[in-house]
Design a protein around this motif. Structure first.
Motif, PDB file in Angstrom:
ATOM      1  N   ASP A 194       3.015   1.829 -16.122  1.00 48.89           N
ATOM      2  CA  ASP A 194       1.553   1.710 -16.085  1.00 48.89           C
ATOM      3  C   ASP A 194       1.032   0.646 -17.051  1.00 48.89           C
ATOM      4  N   GLY A 195       1.856   0.254 -18.036  1.00 42.28           N
ATOM      5  CA  GLY A 195       1.458  -0.777 -18.984  1.00 42.28           C
ATOM      6  C   GLY A 195       2.167  -2.099 -18.765  1.00 42.28           C
ATOM      7  N   ASP A 196       2.682  -2.315 -17.566  1.00 38.29           N
ATOM      8  CA  ASP A 196       3.363  -3.568 -17.236  1.00 38.29           C
ATOM      9  C   ASP A 196       2.315  -4.665 -17.077  1.00 38.29           C
ATOM     10  N   THR A 197       2.351  -5.661 -17.953  1.00 34.15           N
ATOM     11  CA  THR A 197       1.393  -6.766 -17.866  1.00 34.15           C
ATOM     12  C   THR A 197       1.947  -7.962 -17.099  1.00 34.15           C
ATOM     13  N   LEU A 198       3.272  -8.062 -16.958  1.00 31.18           N
ATOM     14  CA  LEU A 198       3.861  -9.182 -16.215  1.00 31.18           C
ATOM     15  C   LEU A 198       3.737  -8.977 -14.712  1.00 31.18           C
ATOM     16  N   THR A 199       4.039  -7.772 -14.241  1.00 33.13           N
ATOM     17  CA  THR A 199       3.871  -7.434 -12.821  1.00 33.13           C
ATOM     18  C   THR A 199       3.073  -6.129 -12.777  1.00 33.13           C
ATOM     19  N   PRO A 200       1.760  -6.216 -12.918  1.00 33.94           N
ATOM     20  CA  PRO A 200       0.921  -5.021 -13.062  1.00 33.94           C
ATOM     21  C   PRO A 200       1.019  -4.063 -11.871  1.00 33.94           C
ATOM     22  N   PRO A 201       0.642  -2.802 -12.095  1.00 32.82           N
ATOM     23  CA  PRO A 201       0.777  -1.771 -11.068  1.00 32.82           C
ATOM     24  C   PRO A 201       0.151  -2.121  -9.713  1.00 32.82           C
ATOM     25  N   ASP A 202      -0.920  -2.904  -9.699  1.00 29.80           N
ATOM     26  CA  ASP A 202      -1.530  -3.248  -8.414  1.00 29.80           C
ATOM     27  C   ASP A 202      -0.563  -3.990  -7.499  1.00 29.80           C
ATOM     28  N   LEU A 203       0.376  -4.748  -8.080  1.00 33.19           N
ATOM     29  CA  LEU A 203       1.361  -5.442  -7.253  1.00 33.19           C
ATOM     30  C   LEU A 203       2.329  -4.445  -6.616  1.00 33.19           C
ATOM     31  N   SER A 204       2.700  -3.413  -7.361  1.00 33.10           N
ATOM     32  CA  SER A 204       3.564  -2.376  -6.785  1.00 33.10           C
ATOM     33  C   SER A 204       2.812  -1.563  -5.729  1.00 33.10           C
ATOM     34  N   ARG A 205       1.528  -1.349  -5.963  1.00 33.10           N
ATOM     35  CA  ARG A 205       0.727  -0.663  -4.935  1.00 33.10           C
ATOM     36  C   ARG A 205       0.708  -1.486  -3.650  1.00 33.10           C
ATOM     37  N   GLU A 206       0.641  -2.810  -3.802  1.00 32.91           N
ATOM     38  CA  GLU A 206       0.652  -3.683  -2.633  1.00 32.91           C
ATOM     39  C   GLU A 206       1.987  -3.588  -1.890  1.00 32.91           C
ATOM     40  N   ILE A 207       3.098  -3.557  -2.624  1.00 31.54           N
ATOM     41  CA  ILE A 207       4.416  -3.398  -2.003  1.00 31.54           C
ATOM     42  C   ILE A 207       4.495  -2.060  -1.275  1.00 31.54           C
ATOM     43  N   HIS A 208       4.060  -1.008  -1.953  1.00 31.30           N
ATOM     44  CA  HIS A 208       4.079   0.345  -1.381  1.00 31.30           C
ATOM     45  C   HIS A 208       3.255   0.403  -0.088  1.00 31.30           C
ATOM     46  N   ALA A 209       2.093  -0.218  -0.114  1.00 29.98           N
ATOM     47  CA  ALA A 209       1.240  -0.228   1.081  1.00 29.98           C
ATOM     48  C   ALA A 209       1.897  -0.999   2.223  1.00 29.98           C
ATOM     49  N   GLY A 210       2.741  -1.986   1.887  1.00 26.32           N
ATOM     50  CA  GLY A 210       3.358  -2.812   2.911  1.00 26.32           C
ATOM     51  C   GLY A 210       4.609  -2.216   3.523  1.00 26.32           C
ATOM     52  N   ILE A 211       5.300  -1.345   2.788  1.00 26.56           N
ATOM     53  CA  ILE A 211       6.578  -0.790   3.270  1.00 26.56           C
ATOM     54  C   ILE A 211       6.343   0.614   3.818  1.00 26.56           C
ATOM     55  N   PRO A 212       6.561   0.831   5.095  1.00 24.32           N
ATOM     56  CA  PRO A 212       6.302   2.145   5.689  1.00 24.32           C
ATOM     57  C   PRO A 212       7.121   3.249   4.999  1.00 24.32           C
ATOM     58  N   ASP A 213       6.460   4.370   4.717  1.00 21.81           N
ATOM     59  CA  ASP A 213       7.106   5.563   4.182  1.00 21.81           C
ATOM     60  C   ASP A 213       7.787   5.354   2.831  1.00 21.81           C
ATOM     61  N   SER A 214       7.365   4.337   2.090  1.00 17.30           N
ATOM     62  CA  SER A 214       7.924   4.151   0.748  1.00 17.30           C
ATOM     63  C   SER A 214       7.287   5.142  -0.226  1.00 17.30           C
ATOM     64  N   ARG A 215       7.961   5.331  -1.358  1.00 17.39           N
ATOM     65  CA  ARG A 215       7.430   6.186  -2.420  1.00 17.39           C
ATOM     66  C   ARG A 215       7.001   5.297  -3.582  1.00 17.39           C
ATOM     67  N   LEU A 216       5.821   5.553  -4.126  1.00 19.68           N
ATOM     68  CA  LEU A 216       5.326   4.831  -5.295  1.00 19.68           C
ATOM     69  C   LEU A 216       5.399   5.736  -6.515  1.00 19.68           C
ATOM     70  N   ALA A 217       6.041   5.244  -7.576  1.00 22.05           N
ATOM     71  CA  ALA A 217       6.116   5.976  -8.842  1.00 22.05           C
ATOM     72  C   ALA A 217       5.571   5.088  -9.954  1.00 22.05           C
ATOM     73  N   ILE A 218       4.553   5.564 -10.644  1.00 22.35           N
ATOM     74  CA  ILE A 218       3.991   4.832 -11.775  1.00 22.35           C
ATOM     75  C   ILE A 218       4.350   5.604 -13.050  1.00 22.35           C
ATOM     76  N   ILE A 219       5.098   4.952 -13.934  1.00 20.71           N
ATOM     77  CA  ILE A 219       5.632   5.605 -15.122  1.00 20.71           C
ATOM     78  C   ILE A 219       4.674   5.409 -16.292  1.00 20.71           C
ATOM     79  N   GLU A 220       4.238   6.494 -16.869  1.00 26.21           N
ATOM     80  CA  GLU A 220       3.246   6.442 -17.953  1.00 26.21           C
ATOM     81  C   GLU A 220       3.870   5.939 -19.257  1.00 26.21           C
ATOM     82  N   GLY A 221       3.067   5.193 -20.017  1.00 25.86           N
ATOM     83  CA  GLY A 221       3.485   4.720 -21.330  1.00 25.86           C
ATOM     84  C   GLY A 221       4.640   3.749 -21.291  1.00 25.86           C
ATOM     85  N   CYS A 222       4.697   2.953 -20.239  1.00 27.66           N
ATOM     86  CA  CYS A 222       5.870   2.117 -19.986  1.00 27.66           C
ATOM     87  C   CYS A 222       5.420   0.715 -19.586  1.00 27.66           C
ATOM     88  N   GLY A 223       6.183  -0.288 -20.009  1.00 26.80           N
ATOM     89  CA  GLY A 223       5.884  -1.667 -19.654  1.00 26.80           C
ATOM     90  C   GLY A 223       6.786  -2.203 -18.561  1.00 26.80           C
TER      91      GLY A 223
END
Length: 236
Positions: A179-208
């Protein structure tokens, strides 16, 4: 047992996946070498030459760029996919300028300062002054070295837009980010998740950005769920 291929990020070695290598020591493992070529396509081709016929694939950051290339050229080889702290988009002009600056700095002034310049972006803000984590990151970078760093940067600059190919990925897929990744912020992973059918998105707290090292227990737990699943569906 299903083999796993791990692809590290920029300036990272097998140390990046040390906790996960221990956790999955009961199965065949390969940590890919991404230091010999200056294009994502060439790195992907080399990995495919050295990997088993079919495998689970884990890529973090630059490793994710390479993993997405493998999914484009040889999806039948991959049984399941995990994309950690990565970006489906090509570099922006500003990102390219910064990378070119770092290449020139390395060529003119040497490599010694580069890992220290990059370190704050690699980790959560809370770890910016963590000497043990910094020592690990610097060790990986020094093992990679200046010449491989320049090749890696050229490969990253030249990567293509992976977004059009995301809907074609049909194997069980985990998308994970700190959740604290500044190089590839969570919105980019949300975009990947939205693009891949039936994928799982996990956002890890307190982590870069280096989630596998910063939050090894949480990341390993997600990977164990992934390796044992037939579907990774999670709410969008």
């Amino acid at each position: 047992m299903e083999p796993i291929v791990f692809i590290p990020g920029l300036l990272c070695t097998e140390i990046l996946f040390a906790p996960q290598i221990v956790a999955f020591a009961d199965r065949p493992l390969l940590v890919a070498d991404h230091r010999q070529h200056d294009s994502i396509a060439a790195i992907a081709a080399s990995i495919l030459e050295n990997a088993q016929e079919r495998f689970a694939l884990v890529g973090l950051s630059m490793g994710g760029y390479i993993a997405m290339e493998i999914m484009r050229v040889a999806p039948e080889r991959v049984s399941r996919l995990a994309l950690l702290d990565t970006n489906p988009r090509p570099d922006t002009p500003d990102q390219i300028k910064r990378r070119e600056f770092l290449i020139k700095l390395t060529e003119k002034k040497g490599f010694t300062k580069i890992p220290h310049l990059l370190y704050p972006g690699f980790v959560h803000a809370d770890l910016e002054n963590d000497e043990a984590m910094k020592a690990t990151v610097v060790e990986m970078a020094n093992e990679t070295g200046a010449e491989a760093f320049i090749r890696q940067m050229k490969a990253v600059i030249g990567r293509i837009d992976s977004r059009p190919g995301l809907p074609d990925i049909t194997c069980p897929t985990l998308v994970l980010v700190g959740d604290g990744d500044t190089l590839t912020p969570p919105d980019l992973s949300r975009e990947i998740h939205a693009g891949i059918p039936d994928s799982r998105l996990a956002i890890i707290e307190g982590c870069g950005h280096l989630a596998t090292l910063e939050a090894p227990d949480a990341v390993t737990a997600e990977l164990k769920r992934w390796i044992g699943s037939t579907s990774m569906h999670s709410p969008r």
